[in-house]
Design a protein around this motif. Structure first.
Motif, PDB file in Angstrom:
ATOM      1  N   SER A 148       0.825  -1.201   0.000  1.00 29.03           N
ATOM      2  CA  SER A 148       0.000   0.000   0.000  1.00 29.03           C
ATOM      3  C   SER A 148       0.862   1.255   0.000  1.00 29.03           C
ATOM      4  O   SER A 148       2.056   1.221   0.324  1.00 29.03           O
ATOM      5  CB  SER A 148      -0.934   0.006   1.209  1.00 29.03           C
ATOM      6  OG  SER A 148      -0.212   0.045   2.422  1.00 29.03           O
ATOM      7  N   HIS A 149       0.224   2.364  -0.355  1.00 35.52           N
ATOM      8  CA  HIS A 149       0.887   3.665  -0.377  1.00 35.52           C
ATOM      9  C   HIS A 149      -0.190   4.727  -0.198  1.00 35.52           C
ATOM     10  O   HIS A 149      -1.306   4.584  -0.703  1.00 35.52           O
ATOM     11  CB  HIS A 149       1.611   3.885  -1.712  1.00 35.52           C
ATOM     12  CG  HIS A 149       2.384   5.166  -1.772  1.00 35.52           C
ATOM     13  ND1 HIS A 149       3.706   5.257  -1.407  1.00 35.52           N
ATOM     14  CD2 HIS A 149       2.014   6.428  -2.139  1.00 35.52           C
ATOM     15  CE1 HIS A 149       4.124   6.496  -1.551  1.00 35.52           C
ATOM     16  NE2 HIS A 149       3.121   7.234  -1.997  1.00 35.52           N
ATOM     17  N   ILE A 150       0.130   5.803   0.509  1.00 39.50           N
ATOM     18  CA  ILE A 150      -0.830   6.887   0.720  1.00 39.50           C
ATOM     19  C   ILE A 150      -0.398   8.112  -0.080  1.00 39.50           C
ATOM     20  O   ILE A 150       0.735   8.586   0.060  1.00 39.50           O
ATOM     21  CB  ILE A 150      -0.953   7.243   2.209  1.00 39.50           C
ATOM     22  CG1 ILE A 150      -1.478   6.042   2.998  1.00 39.50           C
ATOM     23  CG2 ILE A 150      -1.882   8.446   2.405  1.00 39.50           C
ATOM     24  CD1 ILE A 150      -1.475   6.234   4.492  1.00 39.50           C
ATOM     25  N   TRP A 151      -1.296   8.585  -0.920  1.00 38.45           N
ATOM     26  CA  TRP A 151      -1.085   9.835  -1.658  1.00 38.45           C
ATOM     27  C   TRP A 151      -2.406  10.562  -1.730  1.00 38.45           C
ATOM     28  O   TRP A 151      -3.435   9.974  -2.067  1.00 38.45           O
ATOM     29  CB  TRP A 151      -0.552   9.570  -3.074  1.00 38.45           C
ATOM     30  CG  TRP A 151      -0.315  10.822  -3.867  1.00 38.45           C
ATOM     31  CD1 TRP A 151       0.562  11.835  -3.589  1.00 38.45           C
ATOM     32  CD2 TRP A 151      -1.002  11.218  -5.069  1.00 38.45           C
ATOM     33  NE1 TRP A 151       0.483  12.827  -4.538  1.00 38.45           N
ATOM     34  CE2 TRP A 151      -0.464  12.482  -5.467  1.00 38.45           C
ATOM     35  CE3 TRP A 151      -2.000  10.641  -5.850  1.00 38.45           C
ATOM     36  CZ2 TRP A 151      -0.906  13.156  -6.598  1.00 38.45           C
ATOM     37  CZ3 TRP A 151      -2.437  11.309  -6.983  1.00 38.45           C
ATOM     38  CH2 TRP A 151      -1.888  12.550  -7.349  1.00 38.45           C
ATOM     39  N   ARG A 152      -2.402  11.837  -1.373  1.00 41.10           N
ATOM     40  CA  ARG A 152      -3.610  12.652  -1.287  1.00 41.10           C
ATOM     41  C   ARG A 152      -4.640  11.996  -0.385  1.00 41.10           C
ATOM     42  O   ARG A 152      -5.844  12.032  -0.658  1.00 41.10           O
ATOM     43  CB  ARG A 152      -4.177  12.970  -2.678  1.00 41.10           C
ATOM     44  CG  ARG A 152      -3.174  13.688  -3.575  1.00 41.10           C
ATOM     45  CD  ARG A 152      -3.829  14.467  -4.678  1.00 41.10           C
ATOM     46  NE  ARG A 152      -4.736  15.501  -4.167  1.00 41.10           N
ATOM     47  CZ  ARG A 152      -4.343  16.655  -3.617  1.00 41.10           C
ATOM     48  NH1 ARG A 152      -3.040  16.937  -3.499  1.00 41.10           N
ATOM     49  NH2 ARG A 152      -5.235  17.519  -3.170  1.00 41.10           N
ATOM     50  N   ASP A 153      -4.167  11.398   0.674  1.00 45.37           N
ATOM     51  CA  ASP A 153      -4.932  10.697   1.706  1.00 45.37           C
ATOM     52  C   ASP A 153      -5.553   9.398   1.215  1.00 45.37           C
ATOM     53  O   ASP A 153      -6.073   8.615   2.014  1.00 45.37           O
ATOM     54  CB  ASP A 153      -6.022  11.595   2.311  1.00 45.37           C
ATOM     55  CG  ASP A 153      -6.510  11.097   3.666  1.00 45.37           C
ATOM     56  OD1 ASP A 153      -5.653  10.728   4.496  1.00 45.37           O
ATOM     57  OD2 ASP A 153      -7.738  11.075   3.902  1.00 45.37           O
ATOM     58  N   VAL A 154      -5.520   9.140  -0.087  1.00 47.84           N
ATOM     59  CA  VAL A 154      -6.044   7.881  -0.612  1.00 47.84           C
ATOM     60  C   VAL A 154      -5.072   6.759  -0.293  1.00 47.84           C
ATOM     61  O   VAL A 154      -3.855   6.892  -0.466  1.00 47.84           O
ATOM     62  CB  VAL A 154      -6.264   7.974  -2.138  1.00 47.84           C
ATOM     63  CG1 VAL A 154      -6.699   6.614  -2.704  1.00 47.84           C
ATOM     64  CG2 VAL A 154      -7.299   9.048  -2.470  1.00 47.84           C
TER      65      VAL A 154
END
Length: 382
Positions: A148-154
């Protein structure tokens, strides 16, 4: 790349000659299952937002494409995604959103896991009163973590585990919105809502890609941000959408608006952009707020749209925030009838996938090309 399927070959033609994906890609459960791997599994897909688990120990079970997953914020503050099953007999671990106070305990035989996924207890595994066994290696039996990865809170996930690093895979989109790489704050309970649409998830993406429909579907929005104020955006094999040169800030009765994000260049004074990031995330950025919409397909003919709104400060005005959420909800609900209408239209046996306007439908065709390429590649691989 050679494409065996002549229908997919037609999808990949230039926009002026291409046709869209055929009916089966919107109605057939077998094709839906094929797309799960080809369109969702290989790359990065949106699962949820990190704001769903704001505090340490928060855990949310999510069934995504029939896969039981668990979103959790560990004691170290890191948000992780695991398969929501015990490594013993595959029992579901967490049935409802809750806070994990101690360990994640399987309700079947009480095997326990830390919030980092480590197997920490195996009661009676070696017989009554014996909580260990030489053939049960706890170090290798932790929860199965989903990349997983978080970008723009997604929270983006890669189910196959084989995709390029997120920063590499999404480099063009990250660079496009680099100015917005700064803190943003979820608006809270009044800034999240879910819409259920009786239509295939791809139709929601396709509709979001283009501004062609604004005069007829969104007359209120089109009254100030007109069709002619929009431009197309295409990032091949990654994302597509639209931008507008006219964005009108929402104001309260006293003329106050939301605080702006910091240090934005003049293009954002009156501009905004909206991107479908393939496969299932729809994003929007404005000078004073942003949003993320994550699509959860529920079979070929039903989609849940999870909408989240964000602001530049943690203390945005409650009433203005509620007004903004209501305004966007109206816009997004206006799209439902066209998505559902197109879904019903895919039951017509003579429909060949339709045509694209060379001037207006480039972003939608960009999405179709991506899907056709992915599916053709998977079929060629056997």
């Amino acid at each position: 790349m050679s494409v065996i399927d002549p229908i997919l070959a037609d999808v990949q033609k230039p926009t002026a000659q291409a046709r869209g994906l055929p009916n089966a890609h919107y109605t057939d459960p077998a094709v839906f299952a094929e797309e799960r791997d080809a369109l969702f599994g290989v790359g990065w897909a949106g699962l949820a937002v990190a704001s769903d688990v704001p505090e340490i120990g928060d855990a949310v079970p999510i069934t995504f494409l029939d896969i039981p997953l668990l979103l959790i914020r560990g004691r170290d503050g890191v948000v992780r995604v695991f398969q929501n099953i015990c490594r013993h007999r595959g029992m579901i671990l967490v049935e409802e959103p809750r806070k994990i106070e101690g360990a994640i305990r399987c309700p079947y035989h009480s095997w326990c896991y830390s919030t980092k996924g480590e197997l920490v207890a195996t009661p009676h595994v070696g017989g009554p009163g014996f909580n260990a066994h030489k053939d049960i290696d706890r170090a290798t039996l932790g929860l199965i973590e989903v990349r997983s990865h978080i970008w723009r809170d997604v929270v983006w996930i890669n189910l196959s585990g084989t995709a390029p690093d997120f920063e590499d895979a999404m480099a063009d989109v990250i660079a496009r919105w680099a100015e917005f790489d700064q803190p943003q704050f979820h608006g809270g309970a009044d800034s999240r809502f879910t819409l259920t649409v009786n239509g295939n998830w791809k139709l929601a993406i396709e509709n979001y890609c283009e501004s062609y429909h604004l005069p007829w579907v969104h007359p209120g929005l089109n009254s100030y941000s007109r069709l002619e104020d929009h431009y197309n955006i295409e990032h091949e094999d990654l994302a597509s959408g639209q931008g507008t040169l006219v964005y009108r800030q929402l104001k309260d009765d006293s003329g106050q608006s939301f605080a702006d994000f910091a240090n934005l260049t003049p293009q954002w004074d009156a501009g905004a952009e909206y991107l479908s990031v393939y496969p299932n995330v729809m994003l929007g950025v404005h000078r004073d707020h942003s949003f993320a919409i994550i699509l959860h397909p529920d079979g070929p003919g039903r989609t849940n749209e999870q909408v989240h709104l964000y602001y530049a400060t943690a203390d945005s005005d409650d009433n203005l925030r509620l007004k903004n959420a209501e305004q966007w909800k109206v816009v997004f609900e206006e799209d439902i009838f066209v998505v559902e209408g197109m879904q019903r239209g895919r039951r017509a046996p003579g429909f060949d996938g339709g045509r694209f306007s060379p001037a207006m439908d480039g972003p939608t065709h960009c999405f179709h090309r991506w899907a056709a390429n992915r599916i053709a590649t998977q079929r060629a691989a056997g």
